[in-house]
Design a protein around this motif. Structure first.
Motif, PDB file in Angstrom:
ATOM      1  N   ALA F 186       0.818  -1.215   0.000  1.00 19.96           N
ATOM      2  CA  ALA F 186       0.000   0.000   0.000  1.00 19.96           C
ATOM      3  C   ALA F 186       0.850   1.262   0.000  1.00 19.96           C
ATOM      4  O   ALA F 186       0.425   2.304  -0.506  1.00 19.96           O
ATOM      5  N   ARG F 189       1.054   2.965  -3.326  1.00 18.93           N
ATOM      6  CA  ARG F 189      -0.165   3.241  -4.089  1.00 18.93           C
ATOM      7  C   ARG F 189      -0.247   4.679  -4.604  1.00 18.93           C
ATOM      8  O   ARG F 189      -0.436   4.932  -5.807  1.00 18.93           O
ATOM      9  N   ALA F 190      -0.101   5.621  -3.704  1.00 19.16           N
ATOM     10  CA  ALA F 190      -0.283   7.026  -4.099  1.00 19.16           C
ATOM     11  C   ALA F 190       0.768   7.453  -5.116  1.00 19.16           C
ATOM     12  O   ALA F 190       0.457   8.137  -6.100  1.00 19.16           O
ATOM     13  N   GLU F 193      -0.053   5.908  -8.504  1.00 20.52           N
ATOM     14  CA  GLU F 193      -1.201   6.588  -9.113  1.00 20.52           C
ATOM     15  C   GLU F 193      -0.765   7.934  -9.699  1.00 20.52           C
ATOM     16  O   GLU F 193      -1.139   8.298 -10.820  1.00 20.52           O
TER      17      GLU F 193
END
Lengths: 223, 223, 223, 223, 223, 223
Positions: F186, F189-190, F193
């Protein structure tokens, strides 16, 4: 003058050819392409098996080769679309199959199409074809009226069976449009549609309409 | 006299409307239905987003209601087929969408269809539509020419980009037929087909051809 | 303080809105996002046709634009997901549709989902949507209870019909999970599940649960 | 003594027939059914078009009818499976097609199958067939080596092209198993598998193996 | 001498193993690979749940590791194909699952396959598997005979239920070929086929036939 | 007080468990269900093969049985969803798998999902699973970063590879949403993206969000 659409009925039945001719008559127009329907003398009386389907390809190709020079487009008027892809290879004209066009026209009229076959043995052949077309997600069911050739001459009985099968397709299988799974039955279309209450596609009409449109467009300049 | 086919271009562009009118002109015939093309004054200059698509449905329905009494059929001339199903509910006439008919026509010309979109943002919208049509097994790819409205007026550049995208669809994605993913571009069809070497479907022609055929058939008796 | 989830019921019914509000109440939590349910004054009393679906998109977009600055996420609470993709284009917030989320939630609860529609005319619209979602291989059937608005106020009769349809979906079509194909019927969920014996998804709950989770995650740092 | 499996190579090439014979030789066993390979004198030198495919059906049926009384099973040894369904209708024996069996065998060896075709024109025909088989979700791609008949006699070049195409199928299209899209090329199988690094199915072997198994089982009692 | 095909029945039932052994006996040949059937002492009496399926994977892998050096191929003889992909990872031999092979064999015998399951709880597991196989477009339905283990010992009742379910699959769901959805029931195959009138695949026979063919081919030189 | 959601990380890595715990922390709320993350002491250090997947089912079931009485829901936190259906059989609580929920969440964020796998050997396993889920029509591609466990500790390199693969999924395969094909990542993730420019789903967050919503709803009365 526009080159005609040749509608090849690959069986030898003059009756079927006459029915097709009557069905597509409204698609003739003054300035438009002629629509010439013909049967294959070498064809079987009716096309009822995969053997019949495969067996008429060579005579279809031969007939189409004779007509090529003058042709605007070809329509193969048997619901198994015999020789469709072979003729597409051979001819410089566009070739339309009534099963293909009948099903595609149905996709503009309902979300799930049902097919009324004459014989139960045609159903797996139809399913293979719909699979090749990639339209199984839109398919409701294909059911047959199970009448022999002799029984088809009894028009009341034929219509009665078509209505029964059409209602089953609608009520049990969720069809909201029907395709007549054979050529030469246009005379039942309106009555069937009225009795079942959902649109019914007569496939020779669907195919010839597309063929006529194509000839008009291709023979105009600039596009 | 046959009731006309009304071709509703849901944007306000007179240029697009004129292009459509020219594209479908060969489908007019003496005894056949007229083909009347019109734009929506209330429509946006071009339909580029889902918001545009949804926003033109109400004016399309209103316009079609005004035309209903005299209509033979309707064609919605935008590749997102805005209001197609709403108009089918509202109208007693048959309604054709150019995306639906363009793709279905392509299915008769090749095994895997590629789509040339104007804008990349249209692609997911197209994919949802092809999914709803149930034809994803026949889908090669949908790629955009990524030109803004201003750039589209440069015809050479537009055709050059279309040919590039068409070749990518053919060579990298296995398309053997192309669909032009917008209305009003019929003038590029022949050149594009020549340059890429596979058939190209102009979707307003595909839809109007089907509509004309339907009007002819439905206005004849007996079938 | 977390920005709220706005649940937009696109019809004008305060009763439906109140039912939705009650259905999603357990998803409210002290530190979590608020859940604000609202109706559209401009909406029809109920959304029953594709015309209704398309017609509410513009008011949904307008309402959502007003709420944008303060919104954590949007939920469109009509089983046709009107404006879902248009709002996704317009908004910087995530947008959830109850049909999409209801069906996806069902995919975690059974292998073949059945849908209980209110009206038979909704079924082709649902099928187009499930096709666009690409989930037809998991689809059992979509059947309607065929009750008019007036009849829906008779709760016993409504539940009785839902149970009948649910059992048909299970026994005849092989559904092992059901989705309620409309908003505002959460009060029947538990009884329906008990009577049919397979899980039943209430779609506003499914969508709001996903929306709340999203807001919590997006408003935390680092991920 | 078990009735033999008749392997019908529908072209007239003795070379191809000899290659097939060599490929399936390991499937012969003392007590098992014989495996008799034969060519069709009436067939074309090679089957390269849909016309060729359709054209050999009648001679295949005729040949098979002659062999019927003594046959244990039939294998049609051309990757277009000409006459497969027609022969299934005609014969009381089971009939295996090498395309069908080759693809099905591939489904046990990888999740996405790639096909190596000889000619690019075969690819749409293959795609229609895989669609009819309903296996498009497992399909990676079908690419051709694009060598003419004369060039095929250059074995090094043929293998080089097969390896190139096989690597593209694996690396660009995600294939994890390959099917050789023609008969008579078994001699390249092992080298191709070694060079590409994923399993390669030779389709005549796949089909004859299934046919031999069937004859053994059907000629035993009780099951 | 060819290395044998090991047929691993992952339950502990000697009766089932004996049935399988009898079913595949006709596939043994003088010069061919042996066929060695064995049960797993650690397996449950029958495999009836996903838990049972997952639970036997480790013992299957252990048993297969012991047999690896001498093995020609493995067959996993349970209709859930437990451990199929894990064993494919572990072993240098080819591994066949009876569900996979049974369904693939059915695809050569009819256009839509129906499955006869023992227990209703197996059906969603089967559907997940057919989805993973990508064959749902060929799937008619999967129905169970719903007999408990004790009741299965009543052969008349078992056959009667199989025939009932087989007829429903054929008449209501359009199946034109059936697959027996469990191992150890080969003794009913011929009677079931006779009673229903469409081909019936016994899956251990289908898998072992493919395995034997593979061993013969792989142990020959040159291909 | 609401019963907790148990998130079972089926490998033995405390690091992965801690990452998951951090990823789902924002989903905890005062009045809501607790979220308890735990590893399996018996699990392998990482789950990298089908053997690993199948091998952890029994310990997952055992662990879940111990937790059953107090559980609100279970989440299986490995992208192969080991034991998902076995635990659904065993438990009276709802069970969520991170692959299933991650993919379903992606379907609300884009039309074609791409998956970033760690190892190339996981890809066919993923494809089987997406096939079983029936979502292949929405699938763009699944590509791996091909880093070994040791290399994964190099965070810069891992992110760099993820971004490369994410861009290929977007640009070459048409993905408009990505799913991270493993748990415990996780933290990337940012950034992923941001770098690729399309939404990225972290699957443990997707699953735990659905589980929390479910517990809240199921523990309220009346619905």
């Amino acid at each position: 003058m526009a080159s005609p659409v040749y509608v090849i009925n690959p069986n030898s039945s003059q009756t079927v050819m006459a029915e097709i001719d009557k069905a597509v008559a409204p698609l003739r127009s003054a300035g438009g392409p002629g629509i010439v329907c013909l049967s294959l003398a070498e064809g079987p009386p009716g096309i009822q098996s995969q053997r019949d389907v495969d067996g008429v390809v060579t005579p279809i190709l031969r007939k189409a080769a004779d007509l090529e020079a003058n042709a605007g487009a070809f329509v193969i008027a048997c619901f198994s679309d015999p020789g469709l892809h072979a003729l597409r290879e051979q001819s410089r004209r566009r070739v339309f199959g009534i099963a293909e066009c009948g099903v595609l026209a149905a996709l503009t009229l309902g979300q799930r199409f049902g097919v009324i076959a004459i014989l139960p043995t045609s159903i797996p052949r139809h399913l293979r074809y719909f699979g090749a077309m990639g339209v199984m997600d839109r398919f409701a069911a294909d059911l047959s009226i199970s009448l022999g050739v002799a029984e088809l001459s009894d028009e009341d009985r034929t219509l009665t069976r078509m209505v029964e099968v059409g209602r089953t397709l609608k009520d049990m299988h969720g069809a909201d449009v029907l395709v007549m799974g054979c050529a030469g039955m246009a005379r039942y279309r309106a009555a069937l549609e009225g009795a079942v209450g959902i649109p019914v596609v007569e496939p020779t009409q669907a195919a010839v309409a597309m063929a006529v449109g194509h000839v008009r467009l291709s023979q105009a300049l600039a596009f």
